[in-house]
Design a protein around this motif. Structure first.
Motif, PDB file in Angstrom:
ATOM      1  N   ILE A  47       0.828  -1.211   0.000  1.00 60.47           N
ATOM      2  CA  ILE A  47       0.000   0.000   0.000  1.00 60.47           C
ATOM      3  C   ILE A  47       0.862   1.261   0.000  1.00 60.47           C
ATOM      4  N   ARG A  48       0.185   2.411  -0.213  1.00 59.11           N
ATOM      5  CA  ARG A  48       0.805   3.705   0.118  1.00 59.11           C
ATOM      6  C   ARG A  48      -0.060   4.329   1.200  1.00 59.11           C
ATOM      7  N   SER A  49      -0.387   5.627   1.089  1.00 55.09           N
ATOM      8  CA  SER A  49      -1.150   6.201   2.202  1.00 55.09           C
ATOM      9  C   SER A  49      -2.659   6.164   1.969  1.00 55.09           C
ATOM     10  N   SER A  50      -3.087   5.755   0.777  1.00 55.84           N
ATOM     11  CA  SER A  50      -4.526   5.834   0.504  1.00 55.84           C
ATOM     12  C   SER A  50      -5.325   4.692   1.123  1.00 55.84           C
ATOM     13  N   GLY A  68       3.179  -4.165   3.430  1.00 54.33           N
ATOM     14  CA  GLY A  68       4.305  -3.323   3.014  1.00 54.33           C
ATOM     15  C   GLY A  68       3.802  -1.934   2.659  1.00 54.33           C
ATOM     16  N   ARG A  69       4.336  -0.923   3.348  1.00 57.68           N
ATOM     17  CA  ARG A  69       3.934   0.463   3.102  1.00 57.68           C
ATOM     18  C   ARG A  69       5.031   1.111   2.266  1.00 57.68           C
ATOM     19  N   ALA A  70       4.741   1.353   0.994  1.00 52.67           N
ATOM     20  CA  ALA A  70       5.745   1.957   0.110  1.00 52.67           C
ATOM     21  C   ALA A  70       5.844   3.447   0.410  1.00 52.67           C
ATOM     22  N   GLY A  71       6.452   3.759   1.535  1.00 52.00           N
ATOM     23  CA  GLY A  71       6.589   5.124   2.019  1.00 52.00           C
ATOM     24  C   GLY A  71       6.981   5.063   3.481  1.00 52.00           C
ATOM     25  N   VAL A  72       6.872   6.195   4.170  1.00 52.32           N
ATOM     26  CA  VAL A  72       7.330   6.247   5.557  1.00 52.32           C
ATOM     27  C   VAL A  72       6.203   5.966   6.552  1.00 52.32           C
ATOM     28  N   GLY A  73       5.157   6.809   6.498  1.00 53.71           N
ATOM     29  CA  GLY A  73       4.140   6.801   7.557  1.00 53.71           C
ATOM     30  C   GLY A  73       3.286   5.545   7.538  1.00 53.71           C
ATOM     31  N   VAL A  74       3.171   4.904   8.692  1.00 51.21           N
ATOM     32  CA  VAL A  74       2.315   3.711   8.785  1.00 51.21           C
ATOM     33  C   VAL A  74       1.078   4.031   9.634  1.00 51.21           C
ATOM     34  N   GLY A  95      13.324   6.043   1.593  1.00 52.79           N
ATOM     35  CA  GLY A  95      13.161   6.113   0.132  1.00 52.79           C
ATOM     36  C   GLY A  95      12.626   7.435  -0.382  1.00 52.79           C
ATOM     37  N   ASN A  96      11.792   8.128   0.428  1.00 54.84           N
ATOM     38  CA  ASN A  96      11.233   9.379  -0.081  1.00 54.84           C
ATOM     39  C   ASN A  96      11.663  10.603   0.730  1.00 54.84           C
ATOM     40  N   THR A  97      12.731  10.448   1.522  1.00 54.15           N
ATOM     41  CA  THR A  97      13.199  11.552   2.376  1.00 54.15           C
ATOM     42  C   THR A  97      13.485  12.814   1.556  1.00 54.15           C
ATOM     43  N   ALA A 229       4.253  17.051   6.656  1.00 53.78           N
ATOM     44  CA  ALA A 229       4.437  15.857   7.499  1.00 53.78           C
ATOM     45  C   ALA A 229       3.152  15.043   7.545  1.00 53.78           C
ATOM     46  N   ARG A 230       2.238  15.421   8.415  1.00 50.79           N
ATOM     47  CA  ARG A 230       0.997  14.675   8.531  1.00 50.79           C
ATOM     48  C   ARG A 230      -0.169  15.607   8.813  1.00 50.79           C
ATOM     49  N   GLY A 231      -1.295  15.318   8.186  1.00 47.50           N
ATOM     50  CA  GLY A 231      -2.515  16.049   8.484  1.00 47.50           C
ATOM     51  C   GLY A 231      -2.884  15.809   9.937  1.00 47.50           C
ATOM     52  N   PRO A 277      -1.989  18.121  -3.046  1.00 45.97           N
ATOM     53  CA  PRO A 277      -2.688  16.886  -2.654  1.00 45.97           C
ATOM     54  C   PRO A 277      -1.739  15.761  -2.219  1.00 45.97           C
ATOM     55  N   HIS A 278      -1.072  15.924  -1.081  1.00 44.61           N
ATOM     56  CA  HIS A 278      -0.159  14.916  -0.512  1.00 44.61           C
ATOM     57  C   HIS A 278       0.857  14.461  -1.572  1.00 44.61           C
ATOM     58  N   LEU A 279       1.641  15.422  -2.028  1.00 47.42           N
ATOM     59  CA  LEU A 279       2.590  15.144  -3.122  1.00 47.42           C
ATOM     60  C   LEU A 279       4.031  14.986  -2.650  1.00 47.42           C
ATOM     61  N   GLY A 280       4.245  15.092  -1.318  1.00 51.25           N
ATOM     62  CA  GLY A 280       5.616  15.085  -0.801  1.00 51.25           C
ATOM     63  C   GLY A 280       6.485  13.969  -1.358  1.00 51.25           C
ATOM     64  N   ALA A 281       5.918  12.775  -1.464  1.00 46.93           N
ATOM     65  CA  ALA A 281       6.716  11.621  -1.897  1.00 46.93           C
ATOM     66  C   ALA A 281       6.583  11.367  -3.383  1.00 46.93           C
ATOM     67  N   SER A 282       5.817  12.233  -4.060  1.00 45.29           N
ATOM     68  CA  SER A 282       5.501  11.948  -5.457  1.00 45.29           C
ATOM     69  C   SER A 282       6.543  12.495  -6.414  1.00 45.29           C
ATOM     70  N   THR A 283       7.740  11.899  -6.353  1.00 47.37           N
ATOM     71  CA  THR A 283       8.708  12.138  -7.422  1.00 47.37           C
ATOM     72  C   THR A 283       8.991  10.776  -8.045  1.00 47.37           C
TER      73      THR A 283
HETATM   74  O1  3PG Z   1       4.536   8.754   4.699  1.00 44.72           O
HETATM   75  C1  3PG Z   1       4.869   8.879   3.537  1.00 44.72           C
HETATM   76  O2  3PG Z   1       5.763   8.201   2.998  1.00 44.72           O
HETATM   77  C2  3PG Z   1       4.239   9.955   2.731  1.00 44.72           C
HETATM   78  O3  3PG Z   1       3.146  10.503   3.375  1.00 44.72           O
HETATM   79  C3  3PG Z   1       3.935   9.568   1.330  1.00 44.72           C
HETATM   80  O4  3PG Z   1       2.669   9.001   1.160  1.00 44.72           O
HETATM   81  P1  3PG Z   1       2.278   8.404  -0.267  1.00 44.72           P
HETATM   82  O5  3PG Z   1       3.092   7.162  -0.448  1.00 44.72           O
HETATM   83  O6  3PG Z   1       0.816   8.080  -0.206  1.00 44.72           O
HETATM   84  O7  3PG Z   1       2.610   9.419  -1.280  1.00 44.72           O
END
Ligand code: 3PG
Ligand code: NAD
Length: 526
Positions: A47-50, A68-74, A95-97, A229-231, A277-283
């Protein structure tokens, strides 16, 4: 073949890795009820954050081994519920720092120069240069709340832009802050002095609504606040009110209390507010990084190997894991072996870390030993995640000792299990980098690699006994692959360790014990 469900948008690089070991279904945008209906078929969920992985979903995931959370926040995963069910939860801590840090920096600059609104105005056909006069960040004060991976990178780059840095993070040292060019201060001082405030903390009960009407009132009326960071760390109603009243200069938010963002006062505000729209990790780069990082861990867990960034297994950082992996396999094998020799209910497990192991982190080895020990009772239900909890619930007391002196091997592990049927011990070491050898059983020196099916006897060291045992096994069609005797004195007590090709047939142990000189026999499946 294992099955993996990918329920959020993941880079193909991750899907390719998963496809090496599993059937991969990509189903994006499932409603909770739809996920509950199908999750029972899957061994892993990526998953990601959705996707919100609730307790209900975890309970419906009867085959799940890993999330598996493909990102940081669980924070979208009910981690305690997963831990109770023995499901590993992994993420990609780094991975998305850079992507998230760069997004925060982009927000700081975009807020200062009104880039989104200026851009929109030109695209509407206008050429309005007066409405978008900005401010420089040079020589301004940036307050970094949370000086972890992302906060540190933001600080480092901001430093090069000539910003003065204040930081608040109760869990880092003054030295670390100074290395990053930050002055570590109390939160109130940061709020009072910062021209820009950027949040890089997790959302926890302590950080929820950290930015609220009271804290906003402490800030400069020109202060600009960034949340990538987080909502929920910011009280959005209070923020909108403060912006409208001119009590604060601006805000740029990438994350929201509820996502997707619904009805919100923030949408109606002008150029002082930027919303993404929660784009921090979207590269592209970050998405490849996190997809590979997490897919590799799912693959490893499917293959029965430990994961390197499990959030619910203590003490298993990637660096520790790489070094300890072979020793964890040794600990698990020894735990399984000593548990079978002890039989019955084990009450105390003594673990001695010898040689180079004595200076290592012991927690992963203890967890691995407990996993092995409990395997006979719990089979696949026990894993690195729940082994400690299961052992505690069964009242198994773990005693750890260390001895740094080096004997025959660089590092050895000694396990002694005391239970309702007595005490047994095993010692093992690694030959070369990763070949497991048993070096001692119940105090008798041996040197054998463990095999799937083994037979151990405690017997008197006397002529003919090996022959008699060999004939007896032969008469039951049991093929011996290897055999070794360990003894302390000639014609005293001895231990025989046999590797056999198949499981011992029913009833043969009773016959073995009848052989004159054999006092006990144990069959073991590893
Ligand atoms: O915690 C995270 O890694 C970010 O919030 C990224 O979330 P995303 O994978 O849904 O873009
Ligand atoms: N917008 C996005 O797409 C995006 C992308 C990646 C990460 N994130 C989020 O960014 C945040 C930071 O991630 P990171 O990788 O830097 O995490 P990190 O764990 O490396 O750093 C977090 C820091 O916050 C500190 N901290 C914890 N509680 C605190 C408190 N009450 N007050 C002050 N400091 C506190 C910790 O000591 C740590 O140094 C997380 O919330 C993460 O989920 C968002």
């Amino acid at each position: 073949m294992s099955k993996v469900l990918v329920s959020d948008s993941i880079d193909q690089a991750g899907i390719d890795i998963l496809s090496q070991v599993a059937t991969v279904d990509v189903k994006i945008g499932l409603k909770p009820a739809e996920l509950i209906e199908i999750i029972g078929e899957y061994d892993a969920l990526m998953i990601r954050s959705s996707t919100r992985v609730t307790q209900e979903i975890i309970e419906a995931g009867t085959q799940l081994k890993i999330i598996g959370r493909a990102g940081v926040g669980v924070d979208n995963v009910d981690v305690p519920a997963a831990t109770r069910r023995g499901i590993v939860v992994v993420n990609s801590p780094e991975g998305n720092t850079i992507a998230a840090a760069e997004h925060a920096l982009a927000m700081i600059l975009a807020l200062s120069r009104h880039i989104p609104d200026a851009n929109a105005s030109v695209k509407r056909g206008a050429w309005d240069r007066n409405s978008f006069v900005g401010a420089e960040v040079y020589k301004k004060t940036l307050g970094v709340v949370g000086l972890g991976k992302i906060g540190s990178h933001v600080a480092a780059v901001a430093k090069t832009m000539g910003m003065k840095l204040l930081a608040y993070d109760p869990f880092i040292s003054t030295e670390r802050a100074e290395q990053l060019g930050c002055q570590l201060v109390e939160l109130d001082l940061l709020f009072q002095q910062a021209d820009y405030i950027t949040l890089h903390i997790p959302k926890t009960p302590e950080t929820t609504h950290l930015i609220n009407a009271t804290t906003l009132a402490k800030m400069k009326p020109t202060a600009r606040i960034v949340n990538c960071a987080r909502g929920g760390i910011i009280d959005e109603v209070a923020l909108a009110a403060a912006l409208k009243a001119g009590k604060i200069g601006g805000a740029a938010l990438d994350v929201f209390e509820s996502e997707p963002l619904g009805e919100s006062e923030l949408r109606s505000l002008g150029k002082e507010v930027i919303l993404t729209p929660h784009l921090g990790a979207s590269t592209a780069e970050a998405q490849v990084n996190v997809a590979i990082d997490v897919a590799e861990q799912i693959r490893d867990v499917i293959l029965g190997l430990p994961a390197r960034s499990a959030v619910n297994i203590p003490g298993l950082g990637p660096d520790v894991l790489e070094e300890l992996k072979p020793y964890m396999q040794l600990a698990e094998t020894l735990g399984n072996l000593v548990g079978q020799l002890a039989g019955g209910r084990v009450e105390v497990l003594n673990i001695r870390l010898q040689g180079e192991l004595a200076t290592n982190k012991s927690q992963p080895l203890i967890v691995a030993a407990l996993k092995g020990l409990l395997y006979q009772a719990l089979r696949e239900r026990v894993n690195y995640v729940n082994a400690s909890i299961e052992a505690k619930e069964r009242g198994i007391r773990v005693i750890e000792t260390r001895d740094a002196s080096i004997r025959d091997y660089a590092g050895t592990l000694h396990l002694e299990a005391t239970g309702t049927l007595g005490t047994h011990s095993v010692t093992g070491a690694l030959l070369g980098e990763r070949e497991i050898h048993l070096t001692d059983v119940d105090g008798f020196p041996i040197n054998v690699p463990p095999s799937k099916y083994m037979l151990f006897t405690l017997h008197r060291d006397m002529p003919g006994i090996i022959g008699k045992l060999g004939s007896l096994l032969g008469s039951f069609n049991v093929n011996i692959a290897s055999m070794q005797v360990g003894r302390k004195i000639v014609r005293g007590d001895a231990v025989m360790a046999l590797s056999i090709d198949d499981p011992l047939p029913e009833g043969i142990l009773d016959e073995i014990i009848k052989v004159p000189g054999i006092r006990d026999a144990y069959t073991v499946t590893l």
